[in-house]
Design an enzyme around this catalytic site. Structure first.
Site, mmCIF file in Angstrom:
data_model
loop_
_atom_site.group_PDB
_atom_site.id
_atom_site.type_symbol
_atom_site.label_atom_id
_atom_site.label_comp_id
_atom_site.label_asym_id
_atom_site.label_seq_id
_atom_site.Cartn_x
_atom_site.Cartn_y
_atom_site.Cartn_z
ATOM 1 N N GLN A 1 0.810 -1.220 0.000
ATOM 2 C CA GLN A 1 0.000 0.000 0.000
ATOM 3 C C GLN A 1 0.846 1.274 0.000
ATOM 4 O O GLN A 1 0.431 2.308 0.509
ATOM 5 C CB GLN A 1 -0.941 -0.009 1.206
ATOM 6 C CG GLN A 1 -1.905 -1.173 1.188
ATOM 7 C CD GLN A 1 -2.793 -1.229 2.424
ATOM 8 O OE1 GLN A 1 -2.819 -0.315 3.238
ATOM 9 N NE2 GLN A 1 -3.527 -2.322 2.563
ATOM 10 N N UNK A 2 2.018 1.209 -0.586
ATOM 11 C CA UNK A 2 2.941 2.348 -0.640
ATOM 12 C C UNK A 2 2.773 3.062 -1.984
ATOM 13 O O UNK A 2 2.416 2.440 -2.990
ATOM 14 C CB UNK A 2 4.377 1.833 -0.491
ATOM 15 N N GLY A 3 3.041 4.338 -2.001
ATOM 16 C CA GLY A 3 2.996 5.087 -3.252
ATOM 17 C C GLY A 3 4.013 4.589 -4.271
ATOM 18 O O GLY A 3 3.870 4.847 -5.465
#
Length: 197
Positions: A72-74
Site C-alpha cells: 500500500q505504498u505510493g
C-alpha cells in the site's frame, strides 16, 4: 575464573570460528544472536511466504537483489513492475530477487502472508517472496541487521532502513556490493548488474 563464565566468554568466539570454517559456513545459518559473525548472506535462513524455512545458501552462485516490500505504498506499483521486469530479463543470467514484506513504514503492509502472496500474484511475481518481517529494531530479521552494517550496505544518515523498497545488491559470494535507497527505482540497479552477473 569459573567454568560457567569462561564458557559464556568463549561461546561467541567458537561460534564465529565455526561459521568461518571452510565447509561449515554453507551448512550453518546465522541466527538472531550470531548474525554479527556471518560472512555472507548464504549463512542466513528465512521463512518463505508459505512459512517454510529456507537456508539462503540456495542463492550461492547467484546475484541477488534483496528488498523490503509493501502493498500500500505510493512506490508499490513502480517497484513491483520493475522488479518483475528485471527478473524476467535477467533470471536466466543468474539474477535472483528476494522480497521481504514489512509493515514498519506507515503500516503499508498490514495483510497476512496469504494476502500479500495474492497481491503479488496480481503482478505475476515469479521471484521469491518471504514472510513478513521487521527490518529495523531489536526484532529485525538477522539478515537485515547484517546487511545494514556491511561496508557497502550502510545507509546515509545512519544504517536504519528509511522506508519501503530499500534494495541491496548481493554478489555471487553472498556479499553486499551496493545499497539503493527507497527513492531509487529498481531499473537503476540494471546498470550495475553486468559487473556481477
Amino acid at each position: 575464573m569459573s567454568w560457567g563464565r569462561l564458557s559464556r566468554l568463549l561461546k561467541p568466539a567458537l561460534l564465529c570460528g565455526a561459521l568461518a570454517a571452510p565447509g561449515l559456513a554453507g551448512t550453518m545459518c546465522a541466527s538472531r544472536d550470531d548474525w554479527r559473525c556471518a560472512r555472507s548472506m548464504h549463512e542466513f535462513s528465512a521463512k518463505d511466504i508459505d512459512g517454510h524455512m529456507v537456508c539462503l545458501d540456495k542463492y550461492r552462485g547467484f546475484v541477488c537483489i534483496v528488498t523490503n516490500v509493501a502493498s500500500q505504498u505510493g512506490k508499490t506499483d513502480v517497484n513491483y513492475t520493475q522488479l518483475v521486469d528485471l527478473h524476467a530479463r535477467y533470471a536466466e543470467c543468474g539474477l535472483r530477487i528476494l522480497a521481504f514484506p514489512c509493515n514498519q513504514f506507515g503500516r503499508q503492509e498490514p495483510g497476512s502472508n496469504q494476502e500479500i502472496k495474492e497481491f503479488a500474484a496480481g503482478y505475476n511475481v515469479k521471484f521469491d517472496m518471504y514472510s513478513k518481517i521487521c527490518v529495523n529494531g531489536d526484532d529485525a530479521h538477522p539478515l537485515w541487521k547484517w546487511m545494514k552494517v556491511q561496508p557497502k550496505g550502510r545507509g546515509m544518515l545512519g544504517n536504519a532502513i528509511k522506508w519501503n523498497f530499500t534494495k541491496f545488491l548481493i554478489d555471487k559470494n553472498g556479499c553486499v556490493v551496493k545499497r539503493y535507497g527507497p527513492m531509487e527505482e529498481p531499473q537503476v540497479i540494471e546498470k550495475d548488474l553486468p559487473c556481477y552477473l
